[in-house]
Design a protein around this motif. Structure first.
Motif, mmCIF file in Angstrom:
data_model
loop_
_atom_site.group_PDB
_atom_site.id
_atom_site.type_symbol
_atom_site.label_atom_id
_atom_site.label_comp_id
_atom_site.label_asym_id
_atom_site.label_seq_id
_atom_site.Cartn_x
_atom_site.Cartn_y
_atom_site.Cartn_z
ATOM 1 N N ARG A 1 -40.284 10.929 -23.522
ATOM 2 C CA ARG A 1 -40.859 10.400 -22.281
ATOM 3 C C ARG A 1 -41.683 11.447 -21.542
ATOM 4 O O ARG A 1 -42.683 11.125 -20.918
ATOM 5 C CB ARG A 1 -39.749 9.867 -21.371
ATOM 6 C CG ARG A 1 -39.021 8.673 -21.974
ATOM 7 C CD ARG A 1 -39.975 7.477 -22.053
ATOM 8 N NE ARG A 1 -39.456 6.357 -22.788
ATOM 9 C CZ ARG A 1 -38.857 5.316 -22.257
ATOM 10 N NH1 ARG A 1 -38.646 5.255 -20.961
ATOM 11 N NH2 ARG A 1 -38.451 4.330 -23.021
ATOM 12 N N GLU A 2 -41.238 12.703 -21.577
ATOM 13 C CA GLU A 2 -41.947 13.793 -20.890
ATOM 14 C C GLU A 2 -41.821 15.052 -21.727
ATOM 15 O O GLU A 2 -40.810 15.256 -22.400
ATOM 16 C CB GLU A 2 -41.325 14.069 -19.518
ATOM 17 C CG GLU A 2 -41.393 12.919 -18.552
ATOM 18 C CD GLU A 2 -40.642 13.215 -17.254
ATOM 19 O OE1 GLU A 2 -39.723 14.058 -17.265
ATOM 20 O OE2 GLU A 2 -40.982 12.591 -16.251
ATOM 21 N N HIS B 1 -35.524 9.991 -24.694
ATOM 22 C CA HIS B 1 -34.964 8.683 -24.356
ATOM 23 C C HIS B 1 -34.317 8.085 -25.601
ATOM 24 O O HIS B 1 -34.978 7.890 -26.622
ATOM 25 C CB HIS B 1 -36.076 7.762 -23.847
ATOM 26 C CG HIS B 1 -35.609 6.408 -23.446
ATOM 27 N ND1 HIS B 1 -34.934 6.168 -22.275
ATOM 28 C CD2 HIS B 1 -35.735 5.220 -24.082
ATOM 29 C CE1 HIS B 1 -34.657 4.878 -22.198
ATOM 30 N NE2 HIS B 1 -35.132 4.278 -23.285
ATOM 31 N N THR C 1 -38.278 18.819 -21.872
ATOM 32 C CA THR C 1 -38.540 17.484 -22.405
ATOM 33 C C THR C 1 -37.528 16.468 -21.882
ATOM 34 O O THR C 1 -36.421 16.834 -21.481
ATOM 35 C CB THR C 1 -38.471 17.469 -23.944
ATOM 36 O OG1 THR C 1 -37.139 17.807 -24.342
ATOM 37 C CG2 THR C 1 -39.446 18.442 -24.560
ATOM 38 N N THR C 2 -37.921 15.216 -21.928
ATOM 39 C CA THR C 2 -37.001 14.114 -21.685
ATOM 40 C C THR C 2 -36.996 13.257 -22.933
ATOM 41 O O THR C 2 -38.034 12.713 -23.330
ATOM 42 C CB THR C 2 -37.436 13.271 -20.461
ATOM 43 O OG1 THR C 2 -37.476 14.116 -19.307
ATOM 44 C CG2 THR C 2 -36.457 12.133 -20.222
ATOM 45 N N ARG D 1 -32.363 15.320 -20.743
ATOM 46 C CA ARG D 1 -33.347 16.302 -20.299
ATOM 47 C C ARG D 1 -33.002 17.620 -20.985
ATOM 48 O O ARG D 1 -31.930 18.182 -20.739
ATOM 49 C CB ARG D 1 -33.340 16.420 -18.792
ATOM 50 C CG ARG D 1 -33.972 15.203 -18.147
ATOM 51 C CD ARG D 1 -33.765 15.119 -16.650
ATOM 52 N NE ARG D 1 -34.404 14.007 -16.007
ATOM 53 C CZ ARG D 1 -34.164 12.717 -16.253
ATOM 54 N NH1 ARG D 1 -33.327 12.365 -17.164
ATOM 55 N NH2 ARG D 1 -34.792 11.768 -15.586
ATOM 56 N N ASP E 1 -31.267 8.975 -21.052
ATOM 57 C CA ASP E 1 -32.282 10.022 -21.095
ATOM 58 C C ASP E 1 -31.586 11.367 -21.123
ATOM 59 O O ASP E 1 -30.689 11.618 -20.304
ATOM 60 C CB ASP E 1 -33.207 9.953 -19.875
ATOM 61 C CG ASP E 1 -34.184 8.793 -19.941
ATOM 62 O OD1 ASP E 1 -34.387 8.251 -21.047
ATOM 63 O OD2 ASP E 1 -34.745 8.441 -18.896
#
Length: 159
Positions: free
Chosen positions: A38-39, A59, A56-57, A70, A68
Motif C-alpha cells: 500500500r505504501e 496489506h 512499507t505498509t 507497517r 496492514d
C-alpha cells in the motif's frame, strides 16, 4: 506468532538487469502491486540511487484475515541476480520477521522466483498455510505484469 512461507516463479521475456532494477525500486511496488504494498517510502539510498531501506505498509487480506503490517525493510541487491527485502526488527528481542527473496536467472527466458518467509502476529485460530503461497504468487504475477505487460505468454506458477 505464526510462520508464513510461500514460493512462486515465472519465466518471462525481460532482461535480468531490468528485473532486478524493478524489484530493487521498492518505492515503486505500490504502482505495480497496490493490492499488497500500500505504501513504500525510501528512507536511504546508495550512491547509485538504489534504495537501501524503506518504510512499507503490507496489506494482507486472505479470507477473514485483513491486516496492514507497517514494516521497516532493508534492501540488498546483487545486480542481475537477486534482491532481498528484510524486515528490520524494532529491537533484538522482536520476534516478528518478514523476508522476500527474489532470484533472477538468465536463460532463454529469464526465470523470476520469489521465496517469502515471515513470522507475524496473526490470530491463533487462523490457518496460515495458503497465505504464504498466495502472497508469493501475487508478487510474482504483479512483477511479471510490470515487466512484460499483460501478455498471454507470461506464465507464473506456484512451486
Amino acid at each position: 506468532m505464526k510462520d508464513l512461507r510461500g514460493t512462486a516463479s515465472a519465466r518471462l521475456d525481460a532482461a535480468p538487469e531490468a528485473c532486478t532494477a524493478l524489484l530493487a525500486a521498492v518505492d515503486r511496488y505500490p504502482s505495480w502491486h497496490p493490492e499488497v504494498i500500500r505504501e513504500a517510502e525510501v528512507l536511504e539510498r546508495g550512491a547509485d540511487g538504489v534504495p537501501l531501506g524503506a518504510r512499507t505498509t503490507v496489506h494482507v487480506a486472505v479470507g477473514p484475515l485483513v491486516r496492514d503490517f507497517r514494516l521497516l525493510v532493508s534492501v540488498a541487491v546483487e545486480p542481475g541476480r537477486r534482491v532481498t527485502l528484510t524486515r528490520v526488527p524494532h529491537e533484538p528481542t522482536d520476534p516478528e520477521r518478514f523476508r522476500v527473496d527474489w532470484l533472477v536467472e538468465a536463460g532463454p527466458r529469464t526465470s523470476l522466483s520469489v521465496e517469502l518467509t515471515a513470522r507475524l502476529d496473526v490470530p491463533r485460530f487462523l490457518p496460515v498455510g495458503a497465505i504464504g503461497d498466495s502472497l508469493a504468487q501475487g508478487f510474482v504475477e504483479a512483477a511479471s505484469r510490470a515487466l512484460e505487460g499483460s501478455s498471454p505468454n507470461t506464465s507464473a506458477s506456484s512451486s
